[in-house]
Design a protein around this motif. Structure first.
Motif, PDB file in Angstrom:
ATOM      1  N   GLU A 124       0.827  -1.211   0.000  1.00  0.00           N
ATOM      2  CA  GLU A 124       0.000   0.000   0.000  1.00  0.00           C
ATOM      3  C   GLU A 124       0.864   1.264   0.000  1.00  0.00           C
ATOM      4  O   GLU A 124       0.508   2.253  -0.637  1.00  0.00           O
ATOM      5  CB  GLU A 124      -0.953  -0.010   1.197  1.00  0.00           C
ATOM      6  CG  GLU A 124      -1.990  -1.120   1.138  1.00  0.00           C
ATOM      7  CD  GLU A 124      -2.810  -1.116  -0.139  1.00  0.00           C
ATOM      8  OE1 GLU A 124      -3.190  -0.028  -0.609  1.00  0.00           O
ATOM      9  OE2 GLU A 124      -3.057  -2.211  -0.678  1.00  0.00           O
ATOM     10  N   GLU A 125       1.989   1.231   0.688  1.00  0.00           N
ATOM     11  CA  GLU A 125       2.892   2.380   0.705  1.00  0.00           C
ATOM     12  C   GLU A 125       3.423   2.673  -0.692  1.00  0.00           C
ATOM     13  O   GLU A 125       3.450   3.823  -1.138  1.00  0.00           O
ATOM     14  CB  GLU A 125       4.048   2.145   1.678  1.00  0.00           C
ATOM     15  CG  GLU A 125       4.992   3.328   1.777  1.00  0.00           C
ATOM     16  CD  GLU A 125       6.144   3.070   2.744  1.00  0.00           C
ATOM     17  OE1 GLU A 125       7.090   3.869   2.720  1.00  0.00           O
ATOM     18  OE2 GLU A 125       6.112   2.087   3.501  1.00  0.00           O
TER      19      GLU A 125
ATOM     20  N   SER B  43       0.634   3.977  -2.960  1.00  0.00           N
ATOM     21  CA  SER B  43       0.209   5.337  -2.618  1.00  0.00           C
ATOM     22  C   SER B  43       1.093   6.397  -3.272  1.00  0.00           C
ATOM     23  O   SER B  43       0.700   7.550  -3.378  1.00  0.00           O
ATOM     24  CB  SER B  43       0.202   5.532  -1.097  1.00  0.00           C
ATOM     25  OG  SER B  43       1.528   5.630  -0.603  1.00  0.00           O
ATOM     26  N   LYS B  44       2.292   6.002  -3.709  1.00  0.00           N
ATOM     27  CA  LYS B  44       3.222   6.932  -4.339  1.00  0.00           C
ATOM     28  C   LYS B  44       3.110   6.946  -5.860  1.00  0.00           C
ATOM     29  O   LYS B  44       3.834   7.669  -6.525  1.00  0.00           O
ATOM     30  CB  LYS B  44       4.653   6.573  -3.937  1.00  0.00           C
ATOM     31  CG  LYS B  44       4.889   6.708  -2.446  1.00  0.00           C
ATOM     32  CD  LYS B  44       6.268   6.258  -2.078  1.00  0.00           C
ATOM     33  CE  LYS B  44       6.464   6.388  -0.570  1.00  0.00           C
ATOM     34  NZ  LYS B  44       7.817   6.003  -0.172  1.00  0.00           N
TER      35      LYS B  44
ATOM     36  N   LYS C 257      -2.949   6.594  -9.256  1.00  0.00           N
ATOM     37  CA  LYS C 257      -3.985   5.574  -9.049  1.00  0.00           C
ATOM     38  C   LYS C 257      -4.645   5.120 -10.347  1.00  0.00           C
ATOM     39  O   LYS C 257      -4.925   3.947 -10.528  1.00  0.00           O
ATOM     40  CB  LYS C 257      -5.036   6.086  -8.080  1.00  0.00           C
ATOM     41  CG  LYS C 257      -4.511   6.216  -6.666  1.00  0.00           C
ATOM     42  CD  LYS C 257      -5.579   6.728  -5.724  1.00  0.00           C
ATOM     43  CE  LYS C 257      -5.118   6.959  -4.319  1.00  0.00           C
ATOM     44  NZ  LYS C 257      -3.758   6.888  -3.985  1.00  0.00           N
TER      45      LYS C 257
END
Length: 109
Positions: free
Chosen positions: A45-46, A49-50, A53
Motif C-alpha cells: 500500500e505504501e 500510494s506513491k 492511481k
C-alpha cells in the motif's frame, strides 16, 4: 528494507518535465518470487500510494518466480545460493504471461 528480498519503496521525485499524472506504471510480480516481493500488505500500500492511481496496474503471475522473468543458462540453475522460489509453471508460460500483460497494459494506457 535494505535486504534483497523487498521491493524498493523509493519513487523518484520528478521535475516539471514529467507530470506525475502522465505516468503509466505496470508492476508484474510472480507468486513464487522470493526476491522481489512485498513483505507486508502495508509495504504494498505504501508503494501504491506513491504512484498514480488511475494508470498503475499491479498484476501477479501465479506459479511464476523471479528467475522466470528472464532466461538464464543451466549453470545458474545449479547455483548453491538460490534464494528464489520454485516455479510451478513452465518458463515459456511465464514469459508468455508477462508479455501478454505488458501488451495489454500498453494498448490500454
Amino acid at each position: 528494507r535494505g535486504d534483497s528480498s523487498s521491493l524498493p519503496l523509493h519513487i523518484p521525485q520528478y521535475k516539471s518535465a514529467v507530470r506525475p499524472d502522465s505516468l503509466r506504471v505496470l508492476i508484474i510480480l510472480a507468486s513464487n518470487d522470493n526476491i522481489a516481493k512485498f513483505q507486508s500488505n502495508g509495504q504494498k500500500e505504501e508503494l501504491l500510494s506513491k504512484l498514480p492511481k488511475k494508470t498503475t496496474v499491479l498484476n501477479m503471475i501465479h506459479g511464476g518466480n523471479h528467475a522466470g522473468f528472464g532466461s538464464y543458462d543451466t549453470a545458474s540453475k545449479k547455483s548453491k545460493l538460490n534464494i528464489d522460489g520454485e516455479r510451478d509453471i513452465p518458463l515459456e508460460v511465464q514469459h508468455i504471461e508477462a508479455c501478454s500483460q505488458t501488451v495489454h497494459f500498453l494498448l490500454r494506457y
